[in-house]
Design a protein around this motif. Structure first.
Motif, PDB file in Angstrom:
ATOM      1  N   PRO A  74       0.790  -1.243   0.000  1.00  0.00           N
ATOM      2  CA  PRO A  74       0.000   0.000   0.000  1.00  0.00           C
ATOM      3  C   PRO A  74       0.819   1.290   0.000  1.00  0.00           C
ATOM      4  O   PRO A  74       0.473   2.221  -0.736  1.00  0.00           O
ATOM      5  N   PRO A  75       1.910   1.401   0.803  1.00  0.00           N
ATOM      6  CA  PRO A  75       2.676   2.668   0.749  1.00  0.00           C
ATOM      7  C   PRO A  75       3.234   2.958  -0.645  1.00  0.00           C
ATOM      8  O   PRO A  75       3.275   4.134  -1.061  1.00  0.00           O
ATOM      9  N   TYR A  76       3.683   1.932  -1.367  1.00  0.00           N
ATOM     10  CA  TYR A  76       4.167   2.141  -2.735  1.00  0.00           C
ATOM     11  C   TYR A  76       3.027   2.642  -3.624  1.00  0.00           C
ATOM     12  O   TYR A  76       3.217   3.542  -4.452  1.00  0.00           O
ATOM     13  N   GLU A  77       1.839   2.021  -3.440  1.00  0.00           N
ATOM     14  CA  GLU A  77       0.714   2.355  -4.323  1.00  0.00           C
ATOM     15  C   GLU A  77       0.144   3.729  -4.010  1.00  0.00           C
ATOM     16  O   GLU A  77      -0.487   4.367  -4.868  1.00  0.00           O
ATOM     17  N   LYS A  78       0.360   4.195  -2.775  1.00  0.00           N
ATOM     18  CA  LYS A  78      -0.162   5.502  -2.400  1.00  0.00           C
ATOM     19  C   LYS A  78       0.824   6.643  -2.690  1.00  0.00           C
ATOM     20  O   LYS A  78       0.441   7.821  -2.603  1.00  0.00           O
ATOM     21  N   SER A  79       2.091   6.311  -3.005  1.00  0.00           N
ATOM     22  CA  SER A  79       3.106   7.348  -3.272  1.00  0.00           C
ATOM     23  C   SER A  79       2.953   7.838  -4.708  1.00  0.00           C
ATOM     24  O   SER A  79       3.237   7.116  -5.663  1.00  0.00           O
ATOM     25  N   SER A  80       2.531   9.099  -4.873  1.00  0.00           N
ATOM     26  CA  SER A  80       2.314   9.636  -6.226  1.00  0.00           C
ATOM     27  C   SER A  80       3.639   9.784  -6.980  1.00  0.00           C
ATOM     28  O   SER A  80       3.693   9.558  -8.198  1.00  0.00           O
ATOM     29  N   LEU A  81       4.738  10.125  -6.263  1.00  0.00           N
ATOM     30  CA  LEU A  81       6.030  10.288  -6.936  1.00  0.00           C
ATOM     31  C   LEU A  81       6.528   8.930  -7.450  1.00  0.00           C
ATOM     32  O   LEU A  81       6.988   8.816  -8.588  1.00  0.00           O
ATOM     33  N   PHE A  82       6.422   7.902  -6.591  1.00  0.00           N
ATOM     34  CA  PHE A  82       6.883   6.577  -7.011  1.00  0.00           C
ATOM     35  C   PHE A  82       6.030   6.065  -8.174  1.00  0.00           C
ATOM     36  O   PHE A  82       6.555   5.532  -9.155  1.00  0.00           O
TER      37      PHE A  82
END
Length: 504
Positions: free
Chosen positions: A171-179
């Motif tokens: 989830p943190p990867y999917e929520k990071s707009s920059l990533f």
């Protein structure tokens, strides 16, 4: 010393037969009193007619006799109606009783055959287990299967661990707009097309979030659980092939010693036994329904006779003979006094008979209730296979004393059954005995209806040490597919019991 289940069964069945005989005797008592009442009512009517004829003028006698013949026909129809219904119900009850006796006899025969097949199955299963233990190829394959099961369990645990980690960390990867921006445009791959200022800006963003490391972590979490799961499925397919080789050895030995034929015959006998038990239960319920109708009919038989008496009274009132008894007292002719005396005596006899009938009906109802309760206990006894050779009862159970208490009304049918049930146990089969004697057998595997006790026991003997439990867990893993395979190729189920319950 434990008491065999067959001994307890015969005691219960004997008590039931005796109680059924008592019911028949009580029914005869009621019928005898019923017949006496019918005769008294008929004699009273005829005596009243005689009294009426004594005083009526000659010209009225032929008329009254004609009228009486019509009334008598009605009376016979009234009383005959009860007798016809009683005869029909009695005939139906007799048919049900005969059906129960035949079913019980058939059940005894099937039970004897099943016990014999259980003995043969246990003997042949031990033979199969011994031959499997001596087969070197079986030994090699069983150890390979145990090792493969151990690896599979580790791999499955690792897959679950990775899936849990992915669920937590993706989830943190999917929520990071920059990533997500850099990942979508393929930054750092041959698919990336950024130029000039945009490329410089993307490089700056990538340094801020350490994109290469983040991408590696993201792709690991996305792809590795799936790849690991696919590898586990591939290894499961290898395990399946290995287990099929093991089962082929088992089936060859099972067929050669005759166990397959015994299993197939035992399953058919078990199904037949359960069919008979179900039919017997249905027939007994039908018999109880007829007995209830007979009881209700006997309790209301007075209504038939009351209707008959009313017909007589109406007849006498129509012929204006209602004062004949008073007239008899005023005349010197002794004949009319004698007729009146007979009417009075018949009336008294009828009144004395009524409480006897009520009491006889009460005793009959008690006997029928006791027989019905015994019927329930005996049928549950057989439904639960308590009459099998493997069934036994604690020596603390005193069946004679409990039967006496029940017949005295001190315990109800359900209480009686629970007393019996709590004292019952099934003796362990040969494989369970070996487990108790030290063989490292997983009881869950022994009791799995899809598994062969011979295979489970042999595996426990040839795979030693820490891999022993792995070997048996592997057999349990195989159980659902094994059952499907047996059904597909038409092989009888090699585990479990011949019936749905224990005992056979």
């Amino acid at each position: 010393m434990p008491t065999p289940g067959s001994v307890i069964y015969h005691q219960l069945q004997s008590a039931l037969d005796h109680q059924r005989l008592a019911v028949s005797e009580r029914i005869r008592d009621v019928e005898m009193l019923d017949s006496q009442l019918k005769e008294l009512v008929s004699r009273k009517g005829a005596t009243l007619l005689e009294l009426a004829q004594h005083y009526l003028p000659e010209f009225s006698r032929s008329s009254i006799e004609t009228t009486f013949a019509e009334v008598r026909a009605t009376l016979l129809e009234i009383m005959g109606r009860k007798e016809r219904i009683h005869a029909e119900l009695t005939a139906r009850a007799s048919r049900f009783v005969e059906s129960c006796r035949k079913l019980e006899k058939d059940l005894d025969g099937i039970t004897e055959q099943l016990n014999e097949h259980v003995r043969r199955r246990d003997t042949l299963e031990r033979v199969v287990a011994d031959r499997l233990k001596e087969d070197t190829h079986f030994q090699e394959l069983s150890n390979d299967a145990a090792q493969m099961e151990a690896r599979l369990q580790r791999n499955e645990a690792r897959v679950l661990e990775l899936q849990a980690s992915a669920k937590e960390k993706l989830p943190p990867y999917e929520k990071s707009s920059l990533f997500q921006y850099l990942y979508r445009i393929g930054y750092g791959t041959s698919a990336y097309r950024g130029k000039g200022f945009v490329r410089s800006l993307d490089r700056w963003v990538a340094r801020i979030i350490d994109f290469p490391k983040a991408r590696n972590g993201y792709e690991f979490l996305r792809n590795t659980p799936k790849l690991m799961a696919e590898e586990v499925e591939r290894r499961k397919a290898e395990f399946k092939g290995l287990m099929e080789e093991i089962e082929d050895i088992e089936y060859q030995i099972t067929d050669s010693v005759g166990l397959t034929a015994v299993l197939e015959a035992g399953r058919k006998l078990g199904a037949k036994r359960e069919e008979i038990v179900a039919t017997l239960e249905k027939t007994r319920k039908e018999l109880q329904a007829v007995d209830a109708e007979l009881e209700e009919l006997d309790q209301t038989q007075g209504h038939f006779y009351e209707e008959a008496i009313k017909k007589f009274e109406k007849f006498l009132s129509q012929t204006e003979t209602g004062v004949l008894q008073n007239r008899a007292r005023r005349t010197p002719d002794p004949r009319d006094d004698e007729i009146v005396s007979r009417v009075t005596e018949l009336t008294a006899q009828i009144e004395r008979l009524r409480p006897q009938i009520v009491d006889a009906q009460r005793i009959r109802k008690l006997a029928e209730d006791l027989a019905g309760g015994m019927d329930l206990v005996v049928n549950r006894f057989r439904q639960n296979n308590f009459d099998s050779e493997r069934s036994s009862f604690s020596d603390s159970l005193n069946p004679d004393a409990e039967l006496t208490r029940y017949l005295q009304g001190l315990t109800k049918p359900e209480e009686f059954w629970q007393i019996i049930r709590r004292q019952q146990q099934f003796q362990p089969n040969w494989a369970e005995n070996m487990s108790a004697q030290g063989a490292n057998v997983v009881l869950e595997a022994l009791n799995n209806p899809a598994l062969s006790r011979a295979l489970v026991n042999a595996t426990a003997q040839v795979v030693e040490g820490a891999l022993n439990s792995m070997a048996q867990r592997g057999i349990e893993r195989r159980a659902p597919e094994r059952r499907v395979h047996q059904e597909r190729v038409g092989r009888p189920r090699s585990g479990g019991h011949f019936t749905t319950g224990e005992g056979f």
